[in-house]
Design a protein around this motif. Structure first.
Motif, PDB file in Angstrom:
ATOM      1  N   LYS A  65       0.826  -1.208   0.000  1.00  0.00           N
ATOM      2  CA  LYS A  65       0.000   0.000   0.000  1.00  0.00           C
ATOM      3  C   LYS A  65       0.864   1.263   0.000  1.00  0.00           C
ATOM      4  CE  LYS A  65      -3.859  -2.193  -0.036  1.00  0.00           C
ATOM      5  NZ  LYS A  65      -4.628  -2.180  -1.289  1.00  0.00           N
ATOM      6  N   CYS A  67       2.837   2.472   2.226  1.00  0.00           N
ATOM      7  CA  CYS A  67       3.085   3.162   3.505  1.00  0.00           C
ATOM      8  C   CYS A  67       4.589   3.344   3.682  1.00  0.00           C
ATOM      9  CB  CYS A  67       2.562   2.379   4.703  1.00  0.00           C
ATOM     10  SG  CYS A  67       1.004   1.531   4.507  1.00  0.00           S
ATOM     11  N   CYS A  70       6.321   6.286   1.867  1.00  0.00           N
ATOM     12  CA  CYS A  70       6.170   7.645   2.395  1.00  0.00           C
ATOM     13  C   CYS A  70       6.575   7.748   3.861  1.00  0.00           C
ATOM     14  CB  CYS A  70       4.728   8.123   2.236  1.00  0.00           C
ATOM     15  SG  CYS A  70       4.242   8.373   0.516  1.00  0.00           S
ATOM     16  N   HIS A  71       6.430   6.657   4.614  1.00  0.00           N
ATOM     17  CA  HIS A  71       6.739   6.717   6.050  1.00  0.00           C
ATOM     18  C   HIS A  71       8.048   6.006   6.382  1.00  0.00           C
ATOM     19  CE1 HIS A  71       2.942   8.585   7.224  1.00  0.00           C
ATOM     20  NE2 HIS A  71       2.344   7.813   6.343  1.00  0.00           N
ATOM     21  N   SER A  92       5.121  11.248   8.118  1.00  0.00           N
ATOM     22  CA  SER A  92       5.413  11.323   9.548  1.00  0.00           C
ATOM     23  C   SER A  92       6.008  10.032  10.105  1.00  0.00           C
ATOM     24  CB  SER A  92       4.149  11.714  10.319  1.00  0.00           C
ATOM     25  OG  SER A  92       3.005  11.241   9.660  1.00  0.00           O
ATOM     26  N   LEU A  94       5.747   7.079  12.317  1.00  0.00           N
ATOM     27  CA  LEU A  94       4.579   6.360  12.859  1.00  0.00           C
ATOM     28  C   LEU A  94       4.939   5.454  14.022  1.00  0.00           C
ATOM     29  CD1 LEU A  94       2.754   5.324   9.530  1.00  0.00           C
ATOM     30  CD2 LEU A  94       2.319   7.321  10.979  1.00  0.00           C
ATOM     31  N   ARG A 119      -6.351  14.118  11.788  1.00  0.00           N
ATOM     32  CA  ARG A 119      -5.406  13.930  12.876  1.00  0.00           C
ATOM     33  C   ARG A 119      -6.158  13.849  14.197  1.00  0.00           C
ATOM     34  NH1 ARG A 119      -1.208  16.887  11.092  1.00  0.00           N
ATOM     35  NH2 ARG A 119      -2.093  17.878   9.272  1.00  0.00           N
ATOM     36  N   LEU A 127      -2.142  15.119   2.123  1.00  0.00           N
ATOM     37  CA  LEU A 127      -1.391  14.226   1.233  1.00  0.00           C
ATOM     38  C   LEU A 127      -1.227  12.803   1.739  1.00  0.00           C
ATOM     39  CD1 LEU A 127       1.332  16.731   0.058  1.00  0.00           C
ATOM     40  CD2 LEU A 127      -0.421  15.686  -1.380  1.00  0.00           C
ATOM     41  N   THR A 133      -7.060   4.353   2.072  1.00  0.00           N
ATOM     42  CA  THR A 133      -7.034   3.496   3.266  1.00  0.00           C
ATOM     43  C   THR A 133      -8.426   3.398   3.897  1.00  0.00           C
ATOM     44  OG1 THR A 133      -6.232   5.368   4.599  1.00  0.00           O
ATOM     45  CG2 THR A 133      -4.590   3.807   3.836  1.00  0.00           C
ATOM     46  N   LEU A 144      -2.712  -3.613   9.803  1.00  0.00           N
ATOM     47  CA  LEU A 144      -1.746  -2.521   9.634  1.00  0.00           C
ATOM     48  C   LEU A 144      -1.439  -1.845  10.967  1.00  0.00           C
ATOM     49  CD1 LEU A 144      -2.776  -0.666   6.365  1.00  0.00           C
ATOM     50  CD2 LEU A 144      -0.452  -1.323   7.004  1.00  0.00           C
ATOM     51  N   TYR A 148       2.196  -1.609  12.875  1.00  0.00           N
ATOM     52  CA  TYR A 148       2.889  -0.368  13.254  1.00  0.00           C
ATOM     53  C   TYR A 148       3.054  -0.255  14.764  1.00  0.00           C
ATOM     54  CZ  TYR A 148       3.608   1.503   8.640  1.00  0.00           C
ATOM     55  OH  TYR A 148       4.082   1.683   7.368  1.00  0.00           O
ATOM     56  N   MET A 161       5.830  19.964   7.561  1.00  0.00           N
ATOM     57  CA  MET A 161       5.550  20.050   6.128  1.00  0.00           C
ATOM     58  C   MET A 161       5.386  21.496   5.711  1.00  0.00           C
ATOM     59  SD  MET A 161       3.540  17.314   4.182  1.00  0.00           S
ATOM     60  CE  MET A 161       2.053  16.869   4.978  1.00  0.00           C
TER      61      MET A 161
END
Ligand code: HEC
Ligand code: HEC
Length: 291
Positions: A65, A67, A70-71, A92, A94, A119, A127, A133, A144, A148, A161
């Motif tokens: 996926k 994740c 980007c993470h 970010s 995680l 959040r 983004l 998801t 998931l 994490y 950001m």
């Protein structure tokens, strides 16, 4: 005469510049306002199992996926893009290390992010592909989160950001959706589970990850910005309609198309599709060839 011409051109250029400044100011103000909107949505509870099969499923999902792209592979976050025009885009951290999720980040907060694109305080994430998801099954979302939660803490502080001027303008023009929360049906409950079984139904579920670029119909979309490639039709009516299943799988594993083109990872994330299992790629092919 010449002087008049120059004066005319100068006035025209000033006007153009003024218009650009005005547009930028609107784009800037609008985004800052949207960032502060608080969404009040009911967040449904989710049970998080912790057995090893679930953790393995979670690890696989984190890979396919995107994740991890980007993470970060370790979940500790990473700079996705650092560009003066587009901005400083940051996935970010995680994990529970320094710079990571707060100690009081609960399962409800996880669901708020993955299902609703919000959040902890209800403001919209930027983004983060929550419009995708949010369509995960409850079972996959739980896997998931379990994965994490079990990751070792990574101490990595990320800079905040900063959305650049071009991205603000593209957002104003409706070309790039920055806030996934705006695209999500917050009332729709999660699908309980999905049968992991080769076939078009499983392929349709997996293809949600392609929809952000190739369109929900899979029939392609224009380039998001000048200088970037258009997103081609990948259904039966596109080029893949002329490929065998083996050629389709080879393309998504290596980025090499049957017509000898090498797809660039930054355009088409084939390093992500390379991590799909055979069964998953077969299902994707069966689904795409059915539409
Ligand atoms: C295209 C890049 C991208 C992908 C793919 C992606 N994320 Fe994100 N994610 C982000 C960004 C950027 C943020 C921070 C958004 C912000 O701060 O406004 C974020 C934020 C989050 C948050 C909220 C953290 C917080 O501080 O509230 C969670 C949870 C999360 N992502 C989980 C995931 C998971 C799990 C996956 C895979 C299913 C995933 N992300 C895939 C870019 C991405
Ligand atoms: C981040 C955006 C993005 C995502 C996500 C994405 N693609 Fe792509 N894909 C592209 C772009 C852009 C191209 C065209 C690249 C080029 O022309 O060089 C492309 C090309 C392709 C091609 C080659 C088509 C052709 O005509 O040669 C296939 C097949 C493909 N994608 C399948 C998929 C599948 C299946 C998924 C989901 C599992 C997916 N893509 C997810 C952006 C994306």
């Amino acid at each position: 005469m010449i002087r008049k011409l120059f004066r005319g051109a100068a006035i025209f250029l000033c006007g153009l510049l003024g218009l650009a400044v005005l547009l930028l100011a609107i784009a800037y103000g609008r985004l800052e306002w949207q960032k502060q909107q608080v969404y009040r949505v009911p967040v449904a509870p989710l049970q998080i199992p912790g057995d090893s099969a679930i953790l393995a499923r979670g690890a696989h999902l984190a890979a396919i996926k995107g994740c991890a792209e980007c993470h970060g592979e370790d979940g500790g976050g990473k700079i996705m893009l650092d560009d003066p025009a587009l901005g400083l885009l940051v996935g970010s951290n995680l994990t529970r290390g320094r710079g990571g999720l707060p100690a009081a980040y609960t399962t409800t907060d996880w669901v708020r992010a993955l299902k609703h694109g919000l959040r902890q305080d209800g403001r919209p994430l930027l983004l983060m592909p929550s419009q995708e998801t949010s369509q995960l099954s409850a079972e996959d979302m739980a896997a998931l989160i379990a994965y994490y939660n079990a990751l070792p803490a990574v101490d990595r502080e990320q800079p905040p950001m900063a959305i650049g001027p071009v991205l603000r303008l593209l957002s104003l023009a409706g070309q790039v959706p920055l806030f996934p929360a705006q695209q999500i049906d917050h009332e729709r409950p999660l699908l309980a589970s999905v049968a992991v079984q080769v076939g078009p139904a499983y392929g349709e579920y997996l293809a949600i990850s392609c929809s952000g670029c190739h369109g929900t119909s899979m029939k392609g979309m224009d380039a998001p910005a000048p200088g970037l490639p258009a997103r081609p039709d990948i259904s039966r009516s596109g080029k893949p309609g002329r490929w065998t299943q083996e050629q389709f799988i080879e393309t998504l594993r290596t980025g090499q198309t049957p017509d000898g083109r090498q797809l660039k990872q930054e355009d088409m994330p084939w390093q992500m599709t390379a991590r799909y299992t055979d069964e998953e790629l077969q299902s994707l092919y069966l689904y795409l060839m059915s539409i």
